[in-house]
Design an enzyme around this catalytic site. Structure first.
Site, PDB file in Angstrom:
ATOM      1  N   ARG A  67      -3.316   1.226  10.795  1.00  0.00           N
ATOM      2  CA  ARG A  67      -3.870   0.712  12.046  1.00  0.00           C
ATOM      3  C   ARG A  67      -3.890   1.830  13.070  1.00  0.00           C
ATOM      4  O   ARG A  67      -2.892   2.542  13.251  1.00  0.00           O
ATOM      5  CB  ARG A  67      -3.035  -0.470  12.577  1.00  0.00           C
ATOM      6  CG  ARG A  67      -3.258  -1.769  11.815  1.00  0.00           C
ATOM      7  CD  ARG A  67      -4.642  -2.320  12.090  1.00  0.00           C
ATOM      8  NE  ARG A  67      -4.919  -3.552  11.366  1.00  0.00           N
ATOM      9  CZ  ARG A  67      -5.531  -3.591  10.195  1.00  0.00           C
ATOM     10  NH1 ARG A  67      -5.896  -2.468   9.592  1.00  0.00           N
ATOM     11  NH2 ARG A  67      -5.792  -4.747   9.622  1.00  0.00           N
TER      12      ARG A  67
ATOM     13  N   ALA B  50     -10.520  -0.325   2.450  1.00  0.00           N
ATOM     14  CA  ALA B  50     -10.711  -1.399   1.468  1.00  0.00           C
ATOM     15  C   ALA B  50     -12.124  -1.419   0.905  1.00  0.00           C
ATOM     16  O   ALA B  50     -12.496  -2.369   0.210  1.00  0.00           O
ATOM     17  CB  ALA B  50     -10.398  -2.749   2.113  1.00  0.00           C
TER      18      ALA B  50
ATOM     19  N   GLU C  83     -12.471   0.665  17.650  1.00  0.00           N
ATOM     20  CA  GLU C  83     -13.409   0.884  16.546  1.00  0.00           C
ATOM     21  C   GLU C  83     -14.747   0.220  16.847  1.00  0.00           C
ATOM     22  O   GLU C  83     -14.788  -0.972  17.151  1.00  0.00           O
ATOM     23  CB  GLU C  83     -12.820   0.335  15.245  1.00  0.00           C
ATOM     24  CG  GLU C  83     -11.576   1.087  14.798  1.00  0.00           C
ATOM     25  CD  GLU C  83     -11.050   0.652  13.442  1.00  0.00           C
ATOM     26  OE1 GLU C  83     -11.612  -0.324  12.867  1.00  0.00           O
ATOM     27  OE2 GLU C  83     -10.102   1.269  12.942  1.00  0.00           O
TER      28      GLU C  83
ATOM     29  N   HIS D  64     -13.166   3.460   8.712  1.00  0.00           N
ATOM     30  CA  HIS D  64     -12.386   2.319   8.231  1.00  0.00           C
ATOM     31  C   HIS D  64     -12.850   1.897   6.832  1.00  0.00           C
ATOM     32  O   HIS D  64     -13.261   0.749   6.597  1.00  0.00           O
ATOM     33  CB  HIS D  64     -12.494   1.131   9.190  1.00  0.00           C
ATOM     34  CG  HIS D  64     -11.296   0.212   9.125  1.00  0.00           C
ATOM     35  ND1 HIS D  64     -10.779  -0.431  10.226  1.00  0.00           N
ATOM     36  CD2 HIS D  64     -10.516  -0.165   8.085  1.00  0.00           C
ATOM     37  CE1 HIS D  64      -9.740  -1.169   9.868  1.00  0.00           C
ATOM     38  NE2 HIS D  64      -9.573  -1.027   8.566  1.00  0.00           N
ATOM     39  N   LEU D  65     -12.727   2.811   5.890  1.00  0.00           N
ATOM     40  CA  LEU D  65     -13.184   2.588   4.517  1.00  0.00           C
ATOM     41  C   LEU D  65     -12.054   2.244   3.553  1.00  0.00           C
ATOM     42  O   LEU D  65     -12.270   2.183   2.342  1.00  0.00           O
ATOM     43  CB  LEU D  65     -13.907   3.843   3.999  1.00  0.00           C
ATOM     44  CG  LEU D  65     -15.167   4.280   4.750  1.00  0.00           C
ATOM     45  CD1 LEU D  65     -15.745   5.531   4.107  1.00  0.00           C
ATOM     46  CD2 LEU D  65     -16.198   3.166   4.774  1.00  0.00           C
TER      47      LEU D  65
ATOM     48  N   VAL E 225       0.840  -1.204   0.000  1.00  0.00           N
ATOM     49  CA  VAL E 225       0.000   0.000   0.000  1.00  0.00           C
ATOM     50  C   VAL E 225       0.874   1.253   0.000  1.00  0.00           C
ATOM     51  O   VAL E 225       0.634   2.203  -0.754  1.00  0.00           O
ATOM     52  CB  VAL E 225      -0.958   0.000   1.203  1.00  0.00           C
ATOM     53  CG1 VAL E 225      -1.786   1.294   1.232  1.00  0.00           C
ATOM     54  CG2 VAL E 225      -1.893  -1.209   1.148  1.00  0.00           C
TER      55      VAL E 225
END
Length: 528
Positions: free
Chosen positions: A214, A265, A243, A262-263, A134
């Site tokens: 993270r 992926a 979360e 937490h978008l 990434v």
């Protein structure tokens, strides 16, 4: 499922696929009662899986590290641009100008062009912290935006960074030079809260931070303090330590923070790709195939695994044969040496997988628990088994094959078959791959050549005419088919070893008949 439901049902299954929300704890793995063989994490991070417990249980853990790479990188760039231009804050402020009917002006909303003046990206320095899949994709896209990219990753190869146009630097240099810092590191004990008061103090005033990795790598209280003081001008966060975060989270509510749930992926393409990738990894693992995405087994690239595949079977079979030659309690094995003969240099041959398979072959026949690639090294360590390796250079005009041979030596043990003892006093077996099939080529001081596709009978005999016929006749009378046969003798003359590959297991009486042939001094049946 609730945790209680998972514990109640997990023993019914061979594989478990989870996302980040399910915790695969030691309790869950133990509840699998030895049946659970694979845990698949549909995504990259595996901090919700107890890897040590999985390894001890012999349970392979695989992830899906590639399918959502582009999606996560794109989200990082989206947050970078959104933060730099105050998109989310301006959007919220402008929408507050209008009531639900879009007609009534409210006191809360204003047309605030001057308040939301942003900063440009071109010419700014972006520090990519973690230069894996990434991180490197973010670097590529940032270069396209005209940014200067530096990166920190102790494991990243310099040539990959140079190919992208990034400069690898130390941690302190990266955070000290950056105008923007994008986090792409895993959450480990070493990275937990690595961005803290001390780290923020080393940064430029007005630095901007993006995190799509993270949440736990940032000390969130320290980040709030850095935001309040102006040390950090803005932050864009997709992940959090907890979360979802608490409703009264100062970090989420901070006016200089852009947040998403937490978008990273969460694209249609990435979700489908992750589903396919993890399904293929789990099915492959259940079939016994080598998993390129295994996270608690030797991490071997797919191209290396493909090249070493024929030697994997050879390594395991040599280990399995060697341990069967040990007399008495084989738990007395302490020293194992694996010798690789190769034309390649030490940096061009990755033997981790082969070592693990030799260990598996030695440990599994004498272990009361199921042993696989995952827990082979752990089990060996628990038994006090010391595995050492040696590479022997072999000059070859055409070095297409990665290995010429593999040799397994067991030291300081007694053998039930004296013919397998070398001049140095060790049990020695050696093999090589021929036409894609593993062959046994050396037993002790004797050279043989027998395929390892079935079970094996070794006979040490006086070298004289008719021996092959006599043994073959006994096996033929009991319908035991011979697949291969090879005879090797020492240079000293009269002693020889007959290695016989058989498709079936001879019964005890048949083996006794072989042993009663006058010229045969000893024999042993070995299962494969």
């Amino acid at each position: 499922m609730s945790p209680a439901e998972l514990l109640a049902k997990v023993a019914q299954f061979d594989a478990l696929i989870v996302r980040s929300g399910t915790k695969v704890t030691r309790e869950v793995l133990e509840a699998g009662r030895g049946r659970l063989r694979v845990v698949g994490r549909a995504g990259v991070g595996i901090d919700n899986v107890d890897l040590q417990a999985a390894t001890e249980a012999g349970c392979l853990v695989v992830n899906a590290p590639t399918a959502n790479t582009v999606a996560a990188a794109e989200h990082g760039i989206a947050l970078l641009a959104s933060m730099a231009r105050n998109v989310s804050q301006a959007d919220a402020a402008l929408k507050a100008v209008y009531s639900r009917t879009l007609t009534v002006f409210t006191a809360q909303g204003k047309w605030q062009r001057t308040k939301y003046v942003g900063v440009s990206l071109v010419g700014k320095t972006l520090a990519v912290m973690g230069f894996g899949k990434v991180g490197s994709e973010v670097a590529r896209r940032a270069k396209g935006l005209g940014m200067h990219v530096i990166a920190h990753d102790p494991y990243a190869p310099a040539d990959r960074a140079r190919a992208i146009g990034a400069e690898l630097v130390s941690f302190d240099e990266a955070i000290g030079r950056a105008d923007f810092i994008s986090l792409h590191m895993p959450l480990t004990p070493a990275t937990s809260k690595v961005f803290n008061d001390e780290s923020f103090a080393k940064m430029k005033n007005g630095v901007r931070i993006i995190n799509v990795a993270r949440g736990g790598v940032i000390d969130e209280d320290a980040l709030v303090r850095a935001l309040d003081s102006g040390k950090v001008a803005q932050a864009a966060l997709d992940v959090f330590t907890e979360e979802p975060p608490a409703k009264d989270s100062k970090l989420v509510l901070h006016e200089n923070v852009t947040v998403t749930p937490h978008l990273g992926a969460s694209t249609v393409e990435a979700q489908e790709g992750v589903a396919i990738e993890i399904a293929e990894a789990v099915v492959g693992a259940l079939r016994g195939e080598l998993a390129a995405t295994a996270v608690n087994a030797p991490m071997v690239p797919a191209e290396v695994m493909s090249e070493l595949a024929p030697y994997v079977s050879l390594a395991e079979k040599l280990g399995k044969l060697a341990v069967q030659l040990v007399a008495g309690e084989s738990g007395g094995i302490k020293g194992v040496k694996v010798v690789y003969t190769t034309a390649r240099g030490p940096d061009d041959l990755d033997t981790r997988l082969l070592r693990a398979m030799v260990t598996k072959g030695i440990v599994e026949p004498v272990s009361s628990t199921f042993v696989n690639l995952v827990n082979a090294d752990y089990t060996a360590k628990q038994r006090g088994l010391r595995i050492t390796e040696e590479r022997v250079s072999h000059e070859s005009p055409v070095a297409e094959a990665p290995l010429e041979s593999i040799q397994v030596r067991l030291s300081h043990v007694q053998s039930k078959f004296a013919g397998a003892i070398s001049d140095g006093g060790d049990i020695v077996l050696e093999g090589r791959v021929k036409y894609g099939v593993p062959h046994l080529t050396v037993v002790g001081p004797y050279e043989v050549d027998v395929s390892l596709e079935g079970n094996l009978i070794l006979c040490r005999q006086i070298d004289q005419p008719g021996m092959i016929g006599k043994v073959g006749n006994i096996l033929g009378q009991t319908n035991v088919n011979i697949s291969f046969m090879s005879v090797g003798r020492t240079f000293r003359g009269k002693q020889a070893i007959m290695a016989i590959g058989v498709d079936e297991e001879p019964d005890k009486e048949t083996l006794e008949h072989i042993g009663h042939i006058p010229a045969i001094e000893e024999f042993v049946f070995l299962e494969l």
